[in-house]
Structure formats: C-alpha cells, structure tokens
Design a protein around this motif. Structure first.
Motif, PDB file in Angstrom:
ATOM      1  N   CYS A 172       0.950  -1.233   0.111  1.00  0.00           N
ATOM      2  CA  CYS A 172      -0.009   0.198   0.070  1.00  0.00           C
ATOM      3  C   CYS A 172       0.897   1.419   0.137  1.00  0.00           C
ATOM      4  O   CYS A 172       0.280   2.301  -0.005  1.00  0.00           O
ATOM      5  N   LEU A 173       2.175   1.169  -0.150  1.00  0.00           N
ATOM      6  CA  LEU A 173       2.815   2.571   0.105  1.00  0.00           C
ATOM      7  C   LEU A 173       2.815   3.356  -0.923  1.00  0.00           C
ATOM      8  O   LEU A 173       2.802   4.588  -1.026  1.00  0.00           O
ATOM      9  N   PRO A 174       2.596   2.939  -2.366  1.00  0.00           N
ATOM     10  CA  PRO A 174       2.250   4.043  -3.507  1.00  0.00           C
ATOM     11  C   PRO A 174       0.885   4.634  -3.137  1.00  0.00           C
ATOM     12  O   PRO A 174       0.847   5.876  -3.400  1.00  0.00           O
ATOM     13  N   ALA A 175      -0.080   3.963  -2.764  1.00  0.00           N
ATOM     14  CA  ALA A 175      -1.613   4.640  -2.332  1.00  0.00           C
ATOM     15  C   ALA A 175      -1.414   5.614  -1.060  1.00  0.00           C
ATOM     16  O   ALA A 175      -1.736   6.771  -1.063  1.00  0.00           O
ATOM     17  N   ARG A 236      12.158   6.806  -1.572  1.00  0.00           N
ATOM     18  CA  ARG A 236      13.321   6.099  -0.826  1.00  0.00           C
ATOM     19  C   ARG A 236      12.704   4.926   0.053  1.00  0.00           C
ATOM     20  O   ARG A 236      13.544   3.812  -0.037  1.00  0.00           O
ATOM     21  N   TRP A 237      11.792   5.157   0.750  1.00  0.00           N
ATOM     22  CA  TRP A 237      11.392   4.229   1.670  1.00  0.00           C
ATOM     23  C   TRP A 237      10.598   3.153   1.117  1.00  0.00           C
ATOM     24  O   TRP A 237      10.889   2.027   1.524  1.00  0.00           O
ATOM     25  N   GLU A 238       9.907   3.224   0.003  1.00  0.00           N
ATOM     26  CA  GLU A 238       9.459   2.115  -0.838  1.00  0.00           C
ATOM     27  C   GLU A 238      10.298   1.210  -1.582  1.00  0.00           C
ATOM     28  O   GLU A 238      10.091   0.205  -1.334  1.00  0.00           O
ATOM     29  N   ARG A 239      11.593   1.905  -2.046  1.00  0.00           N
ATOM     30  CA  ARG A 239      12.691   1.074  -2.458  1.00  0.00           C
ATOM     31  C   ARG A 239      13.321   0.181  -1.306  1.00  0.00           C
ATOM     32  O   ARG A 239      13.636  -0.863  -1.804  1.00  0.00           O
ATOM     33  N   SER A 240      13.521   0.885  -0.410  1.00  0.00           N
ATOM     34  CA  SER A 240      14.180   0.020   0.866  1.00  0.00           C
ATOM     35  C   SER A 240      13.258  -1.200   1.122  1.00  0.00           C
ATOM     36  O   SER A 240      13.991  -1.972   1.678  1.00  0.00           O
ATOM     37  N   LEU A 241      12.165  -0.882   1.231  1.00  0.00           N
ATOM     38  CA  LEU A 241      11.118  -2.043   1.579  1.00  0.00           C
ATOM     39  C   LEU A 241      10.911  -3.124   0.772  1.00  0.00           C
ATOM     40  O   LEU A 241      10.144  -3.985   0.781  1.00  0.00           O
TER      41      LEU A 241
END
Length: 248
Positions: A172-175, A236-241
């Motif tokens: 759900c990070l993009p939303a 950055r948070w999305e890529r790290s997770l």
C-alpha cells in the motif's frame, strides 16, 4: 546574504518585482515561521494519521461487530465530508463544548488552540483514508501466510504486527504516498482558523507590501519543494522495503 538582498532590492527598483522576503528581515522571518508551521502541521499530522490508519485497519478485522461498525462509521464520516468543514466543526463546534479559562482581562482562553484543533482535524481526515489504504494492503497478504504465522505460535495481534502489517505496508505504499502528499497540501486549510502557516504568512506579507503575484509565485514554489521532498522520502522508503512479489 547581503548580496542577495541587494540584488532583490535592485530588482524591485528596476522592474517592480517586489520579493520582500529576500531583502526585508521582518517579511523573511514571517515567511520562515509560516513555512515552519506548515512543516510542523504536516509532520505531526502524518505521524498521527499513520497511527490511526494502522489501528483502524486492525480493528476492521475485529471479531466484534460493534467495533467494526464504529470504524466504518468513522471512515464514512471523515472520508465523505470536506476537510474544511471538519476543521470548522472541531474548532467552532467541539471547541465551544470544551471547558475554557479566562485570563486577567477577561478574555476566553480555550482548552485547545487553533493549531491543536487543526492537527486533530487533519490527522483524522487523513487517518480515515489511511485505514482503507492499509486495509487494501492487508487483504493482499495471502491467508496462507497468516495461517503459517498462527501455526508458529503468533497471537492475532502478534501476527498482525510482525507478519501482516510489514507485508501489507509494502503493497500500500504507493497509495499511502499519494494520501500523505494530499495531507501536506491540505494543511493550507488551517488558514481558515488563523493558524499561521505558509498561506497565512504570505497573505499577511502581500497585504502590507502589495506584492500578491510575487508572493503567490513564492508560495507555489515552496509547496513544490515541500511535496518534492516528501515524495523523494516516500520513494526511498518504498525502494528500501521492496520484496519480490509484494508491492511490485
């Protein structure tokens, strides 16, 4: 800094473009305080709304029907009403119901300030959307994964904290990113209850200096920068997770 101030003063004298915040110390300080308040409202509201979203999404899967119903009512109310109406409801409506004190000259001092009411209103508004966003992520986690966690001895809450929520977050990070960006922009509505955020500061400056066009350009550029920083952090948070198979 003196060279920059001199250049903008010269720009005003030669072209009429009056960017007072770059050469007038008073306007510069007022604008800096406004931007600082916008950042403060955004950060605090984002953190509280994330907590509301996580807890609300967990309660939506409660075995108690009344709890699920209350969460659904909360989501419907705050998702289906304008945020400005919510701010007015809390500040003018709820604020009148709370006890207040009176200062030495007899003026009423409310229990909560306009800044605190703005944070409460913005947090609940964004939190209602975050509940649905986290719920969609939770539903994307395979049921077999949940069953495996329970088979390993996790309680329902433990499985949610250590297994379901971390996986759901990746989905759900993009939303979530879009909702938090919207929250940052919505902080300008706090202007309506005299919270001294960026828009409020800019209107005070142009009322005194008659430089509406210049200050609106500065305000637009400021929000482009603030939103750009938030989007960069979220990406950055999305890529790290990122985990193959989740959130792809």
């Amino acid at each position: 800094m003196q060279e920059i101030a001199a250049w903008f003063r010269s720009l005003y004298e030669t072209t009429g473009l009056n960017f007072t915040i770059f050469y007038d110390p008073y306007d510069a300080a007022q604008f800096a305080r406004g931007v600082g308040m916008t950042i403060y409202l955004s950060v605090v509201s984002i953190l509280i709304s994330l907590v509301v979203g996580v807890i609300g999404a967990w309660l939506q899967s409660s075995r108690i029907g009344i709890v699920r119903g209350l969460v659904e009512i909360f989501v419907v109310i705050f998702r289906n009403t304008p945020p400005l109406v919510q701010i007015f409801f809390f500040y003018f409506g709820m604020g009148e119901l709370l006890p207040a004190t009176y200062n030495d000259i007899g003026l009423r001092e409310p229990l909560l300030s306009n800044v605190q009411w703005a944070i409460i209103s913005l947090s609940l508004f964004a939190g209602a959307f975050n509940i649905e966003i986290f719920r969609s992520g939770i539903e994307a986690v395979p049921q077999t994964t949940v069953e495996a966690a329970e088979a390993l001895g996790y309680t329902r809450l433990g499985a949610y904290r250590h297994v379901v929520l971390p996986l759901a977050l990746r989905v759900c990070l993009p939303a979530l990113n879009n909702n938090l960006v919207n929250l940052l922009k919505t902080t300008t509505l706090a202007y309506a209850i005299a919270v001294p955020e960026a828009l409020y500061a800019v209107t005070q400056i142009w009322a005194e200096s008659q430089n509406v066009t210049e200050m609106m350009c500065v305000l637009l550029a400021t929000f482009v920068l603030l939103v750009g920083v938030l989007v960069w952090v979220m990406h950055r948070w999305e890529r790290s997770l990122r985990i193959p198979g989740f959130g792809q």
